[in-house]
Design a protein around this motif. Structure first.
Motif, mmCIF file in Angstrom:
data_model
loop_
_atom_site.group_PDB
_atom_site.id
_atom_site.type_symbol
_atom_site.label_atom_id
_atom_site.label_comp_id
_atom_site.label_asym_id
_atom_site.label_seq_id
_atom_site.Cartn_x
_atom_site.Cartn_y
_atom_site.Cartn_z
ATOM 1 N N TYR A 58 39.550 41.885 60.522
ATOM 2 C CA TYR A 58 40.878 41.262 60.487
ATOM 3 C C TYR A 58 41.269 40.930 59.045
ATOM 4 C CZ TYR A 58 44.672 37.946 61.195
ATOM 5 O OH TYR A 58 45.887 37.290 61.119
ATOM 6 N N GLY A 59 40.345 40.368 58.291
ATOM 7 C CA GLY A 59 40.639 40.040 56.891
ATOM 8 C C GLY A 59 40.928 41.265 56.050
ATOM 9 N N LEU A 60 40.254 42.373 56.351
ATOM 10 C CA LEU A 60 40.465 43.605 55.587
ATOM 11 C C LEU A 60 41.837 44.219 55.850
ATOM 12 C CD1 LEU A 60 36.950 45.300 55.859
ATOM 13 C CD2 LEU A 60 37.978 44.217 53.847
ATOM 14 N N SER A 61 42.493 43.842 56.953
ATOM 15 C CA SER A 61 43.840 44.356 57.207
ATOM 16 C C SER A 61 44.803 43.924 56.114
ATOM 17 C CB SER A 61 44.344 43.869 58.574
ATOM 18 O OG SER A 61 44.480 42.446 58.591
ATOM 19 N N ASP A 62 44.714 42.664 55.688
ATOM 20 C CA ASP A 62 45.599 42.188 54.624
ATOM 21 C C ASP A 62 45.182 42.765 53.282
ATOM 22 O OD1 ASP A 62 47.938 40.655 54.398
ATOM 23 O OD2 ASP A 62 46.861 39.022 53.430
ATOM 24 N N ALA A 63 43.883 42.969 53.091
ATOM 25 C CA ALA A 63 43.426 43.637 51.873
ATOM 26 C C ALA A 63 44.016 45.037 51.790
ATOM 27 C CB ALA A 63 41.897 43.708 51.861
ATOM 28 N N ALA A 64 44.031 45.742 52.909
ATOM 29 C CA ALA A 64 44.574 47.103 52.943
ATOM 30 C C ALA A 64 46.044 47.127 52.560
ATOM 31 C CB ALA A 64 44.386 47.691 54.347
ATOM 32 N N ASP A 65 46.827 46.252 53.160
ATOM 33 C CA ASP A 65 48.260 46.230 52.868
ATOM 34 C C ASP A 65 48.531 45.865 51.413
ATOM 35 O OD1 ASP A 65 48.659 46.895 55.454
ATOM 36 O OD2 ASP A 65 49.666 45.055 56.053
ATOM 37 N N ASN A 66 47.723 44.950 50.873
ATOM 38 C CA ASN A 66 47.969 44.472 49.515
ATOM 39 C C ASN A 66 47.608 45.485 48.440
ATOM 40 O OD1 ASN A 66 49.096 41.699 49.101
ATOM 41 N ND2 ASN A 66 47.592 41.241 50.684
ATOM 42 N N LEU A 67 46.790 46.468 48.757
ATOM 43 C CA LEU A 67 46.530 47.527 47.781
ATOM 44 C C LEU A 67 47.833 48.202 47.363
ATOM 45 C CD1 LEU A 67 43.287 49.253 49.110
ATOM 46 C CD2 LEU A 67 43.633 48.323 46.811
ATOM 47 N N VAL A 68 48.731 48.393 48.326
ATOM 48 C CA VAL A 68 50.032 48.998 48.029
ATOM 49 C C VAL A 68 51.060 47.936 47.691
ATOM 50 C CG1 VAL A 68 51.937 50.338 49.011
ATOM 51 C CG2 VAL A 68 49.573 51.011 49.465
ATOM 52 N N GLN A 105 50.906 44.841 46.465
ATOM 53 C CA GLN A 105 50.819 44.186 45.161
ATOM 54 C C GLN A 105 51.264 45.112 44.041
ATOM 55 O OE1 GLN A 105 50.302 41.088 44.730
ATOM 56 N NE2 GLN A 105 50.032 40.917 42.525
ATOM 57 N N MET A 106 50.932 46.381 44.162
ATOM 58 C CA MET A 106 51.378 47.343 43.150
ATOM 59 C C MET A 106 52.897 47.458 43.173
ATOM 60 S SD MET A 106 49.812 51.099 42.462
ATOM 61 C CE MET A 106 50.426 52.189 41.170
ATOM 62 N N VAL A 113 42.252 41.459 46.809
ATOM 63 C CA VAL A 113 42.840 42.757 46.457
ATOM 64 C C VAL A 113 44.035 42.582 45.527
ATOM 65 C CG1 VAL A 113 44.104 44.729 47.408
ATOM 66 C CG2 VAL A 113 41.969 43.997 48.450
ATOM 67 N N GLN A 114 44.827 41.529 45.725
ATOM 68 C CA GLN A 114 45.934 41.259 44.801
ATOM 69 C C GLN A 114 45.421 41.155 43.372
ATOM 70 O OE1 GLN A 114 48.117 37.798 46.038
ATOM 71 N NE2 GLN A 114 48.687 38.674 48.008
ATOM 72 N N ILE A 115 44.314 40.453 43.208
ATOM 73 C CA ILE A 115 43.743 40.278 41.875
ATOM 74 C C ILE A 115 43.220 41.612 41.339
ATOM 75 C CG2 ILE A 115 41.901 39.145 40.587
ATOM 76 C CD1 ILE A 115 42.178 36.854 42.762
ATOM 77 N N ILE A 116 42.545 42.368 42.198
ATOM 78 C CA ILE A 116 42.031 43.670 41.780
ATOM 79 C C ILE A 116 43.166 44.568 41.312
ATOM 80 C CG2 ILE A 116 40.967 45.806 42.636
ATOM 81 C CD1 ILE A 116 39.217 43.995 44.450
ATOM 82 N N PHE A 157 42.585 35.154 39.708
ATOM 83 C CA PHE A 157 41.417 35.094 40.591
ATOM 84 C C PHE A 157 41.250 33.697 41.167
ATOM 85 C CE2 PHE A 157 39.428 33.077 36.972
ATOM 86 C CZ PHE A 157 38.471 32.239 37.535
ATOM 87 N N ALA A 158 41.784 32.699 40.464
ATOM 88 C CA ALA A 158 41.638 31.311 40.907
ATOM 89 C C ALA A 158 42.323 31.064 42.248
ATOM 90 C CB ALA A 158 42.214 30.368 39.845
ATOM 91 N N ALA A 159 43.203 31.977 42.691
ATOM 92 C CA ALA A 159 43.809 31.840 44.021
ATOM 93 C C ALA A 159 42.733 31.803 45.101
ATOM 94 C CB ALA A 159 44.777 32.991 44.282
ATOM 95 N N LEU A 160 41.626 32.500 44.860
ATOM 96 C CA LEU A 160 40.535 32.503 45.836
ATOM 97 C C LEU A 160 39.939 31.113 46.003
ATOM 98 C CD1 LEU A 160 38.695 35.807 44.808
ATOM 99 C CD2 LEU A 160 40.377 35.468 46.624
ATOM 100 N N ILE A 161 39.949 30.323 44.933
ATOM 101 C CA ILE A 161 39.457 28.942 45.027
ATOM 102 C C ILE A 161 40.332 28.158 45.990
ATOM 103 C CG2 ILE A 161 39.033 26.806 43.748
ATOM 104 C CD1 ILE A 161 38.560 28.547 41.256
#
Length: 443
Positions: A15-25, A27-28, A159-162, A275-279
Motif C-alpha cells: 500500500y505504501g509503495l503505491s504512493d511511491a510509484a505515483d510520486n516518481l512521476v 514529483q518530476m 520518493v519525492q526526495i529521491i 529529506f526531513a519530511a520523513l521525520i
C-alpha cells in the motif's frame, strides 16, 4: 470500541509503495515540468500558464468523474483496487510522452503539450485517487488506519526526495549535455519503476469492508451527506492550500537558484534537505495518539511556516545557511501535514458511512481535486507572474522578474501557511470522533 488489526506487513508495504510509484512521476511533473516547458521544450511562460490552468480545470472534472467511477464500480476485486490494474500502463505511457520533444513547429508542439499533459492528468487521477479511497475499506481499526497512512506517506515522501535530489544529476548523466534526451530517459526509468510498483499494489492489497446498504446511493443522498460532512469540507480547503503552496515554491526553486544564486547545481543540494519530511511523517503515529490529528496538523503547519520564515530571511540576506536550515525545518512540518491528509480523509469517509452513505470515491476525490487545482493555480501564478515581469528563458533576468522569483519562492508560501492554519482551526474533530465512536458501538 476498536476492531482488531486486519492487515499484515506485505500488504501495508505494498500500500505504501503505491504512493511511491505515483510520486516518481508526480514529483518530476510538479518540480521540473514548468522549467522543461519554458527552458527546454520551448513554450513561452504565458503559453505554459494557460496550459496549466486549462489542465487543472479539466482535472476538477476528472477528479469527480473518477470518484463517481469508483463508487459505481462492481468487480470481483472491489471498487478501488481494479483501477491500479486498468490505468497504470496508460499513466506511465503518457508520462513518457509528456517529456517527448517532437520535431514540430510552435503550434504543433503546443498541441502535443496539451494532449500529453491533459492525458497525464487524467490517468494520474485514475491511479492516485484509489490510494485514498481504498484506505477505509482495508481496516476499521483507527490505529491501523493511522499506521497505513504513515506508511503510505513515508513511501511517497521518500520518493519525492529521491526525485528532487537525483533528477537533475540523472538528466545530466543520461543526456551528456543534451537535456531533452536526459529528461526523456529519466522519465522512462521512473515510469518503468512506477508501473511495477502500481501493479504490485493491485496484487497485494484487499478491500474488506464495504456496506452494500450504504454503497451506490443516489446523487441527492450523497449531496446531502457532503453538506453535513463539515470535517470533509474543511480538510478539502486545507489540502487545496497546501498544494497551492507546494506548487508555487517547488516550481520556483530551480528558477531561484539559476537566476538569483546563478548556480543551478545548488538545486539538488537544496532539495536534499527535504529529506526531513520523513521525520515529520514518522512523528505522526505518536503525536496523533497524544494530541489528536487536528492539533498535530496545526503543529505541522506552524513548524512549516516557521521554516519558511527562516528561508525568507536567508533569501533577504542572501545567506545559504539559514536558507537551507529553513528548508529542513519547513520539510519536517510538511511531513506532518501531508502525512495526515489521507488519514483525515479516511476519517471523513468513515464519518460519511456513519451518516448512512458510503461514497469513498467522491469523498477521496477531494484529495486529487486539491492536488490538481492547487498545482494548476500554482503553475498559473508562477508562470503568469513571470510573464508579466518580462521573463526570458536562459537569459539574465530583469529586476522585476527577480523580484517575482523571490515573491514566489519566499513570501507567497509564508502567507499561504498562515491562511492554512486559520482554516484548520474550524475543523471539528471532537464531533467527528463522537460520531465514529457511536457508529463503532452500534456495529
Amino acid at each position: 470500541m476498536n476492531s482488531p488489526w486486519q492487515t499484515k506487513w506485505p500488504e501495508r508495504i505494498s500500500y505504501g509503495l503505491s504512493d511511491a510509484a505515483d510520486n516518481l512521476v508526480f514529483q518530476m511533473m510538479t518540480t521540473y515540468l514548468l522549467f522543461f516547458y519554458t527552458d527546454i521544450y520551448g513554450l513561452s511562460a504565458s503559453a505554459a500558464a494557460i496550459l496549466f490552468i486549462v489542465a487543472r480545470l479539466a482535472d476538477v472534472v476528472e477528479s469527480l468523474l473518477i470518484g463517481v467511477m469508483i463508487d459505481h464500480t462492481h468487480s470481483k476485486w472491489g471498487k478501488s483496487r481494479p483501477f491500479f490494474l486498468w490505468y497504470a500502463l496508460p499513466y506511465v505511457l503518457f508520462a513518457v510522452l509528456t517529456f517527448v520533444t517532437p520535431p514540430f513547429g510552435a503550434q504543433g508542439k503546443l498541441i502535443w503539450a496539451y494532449v500529453t499533459y491533459l492525458g497525464l492528468g487524467f490517468f494520474y487521477t485514475a491511479v492516485n485517487l484509489p490510494i485514498t479511497s481504498i484506505l477505509p475499506t482495508m481496516t476499521q481499526n483507527e490505529s491501523e488506519l493511522t499506521l497505513l497512512g504513515v506508511i503510505r506517506q513515508f513511501g511517497g515522501s521518500s520518493v519525492q526526495i529521491i526525485v528532487a535530489v537525483f533528477t537533475l544529476p540523472l538528466v545530466a548523466w543520461f543526456g551528456h549535455g543534451n537535456q531533452q534526451r536526459g529528461f526523456l530517459l529519466t522519465i522512462i526509468l521512473f515510469g518503468a519503476i512506477s508501473l511495477a510498483l502500481i501493479w504490485n499494489t493491485f496484487f497485494h492489497v484487499r478491500e474488506r469492508f464495504t456496506n452494500p446498504e450504504h454503497a451506490h446511493q443516489s446523487w441527492r443522498a450523497v449531496g446531502r451527506m457532503l453538506r453535513r460532512n463539515q470535517p470533509w469540507l474543511i480538510i478539502s480547503v486545507v489540502i487545496l492550500l497546501y498544494w497551492l503552496t507546494t506548487a508555487i515554491k517547488n516550481q520556483t526553486t530551480i528558477y531561484y537558484f539559476k537566476y538569483i544564486q546563478h548556480s543551478e547545481a545548488l538545486v539538488p543540494w537544496a532539495n536534499s534537505f527535504t529529506f526531513a519530511a520523513l521525520i515529520g511523517v514518522l512523528l505522526i503515529v505518536r503525536a496523533a495518539h497524544v494530541w489528536g490529528k487536528k492539533q498535530t496538523m496545526l503543529g505541522g503547519i506552524a513548524l512549516a511556516a516557521g521554516g519558511q520564515l527562516i528561508l525568507t530571511l536567508g533569501v533577504l540576506f542572501n545567506q545559504l545557511v539559514p536558507l537551507f536550515a529553513g528548508i529542513l525545518i519547513n520539510s519536517v512540518g510538511n511531513g506532518l501535514i501531508i502525512g495526515l491528509v489521507s488519514i483525515m480523509i479516511a476519517d471523513t469517509i468513515r464519518y460519511g458511512m456513519a451518516l448512512g452513505i458510503q461514497a469513498e470515491g467522491i469523498l477521496a476525490s477531494t484529495d486529487d481535486f486539491g492536488v490538481n487545482v492547487g498545482l494548476g493555480l500554482g503553475g498559473l501564478v508562477t508562470a503568469g507572474l513571470f510573464h508579466l515581469s518580462g521573463y526570458v528563458a536562459n537569459h539574465p533576468q530583469n529586476t522585476a522578474t527577480q523580484h517575482m522569483i523571490i515573491l514566489n519562492y519566499a513570501w507567497l508560501p509564508l502567507l499561504l501557511y498562515i491562511v492554512m492554519f486559520v482554516t484548520l482551526l474550524f475543523y471539528n474533530e471532537r464531533r467527528l470522533k463522537i460520531t465514529l465512536d457511536q457508529q463503532s458501538d452500534r456495529d
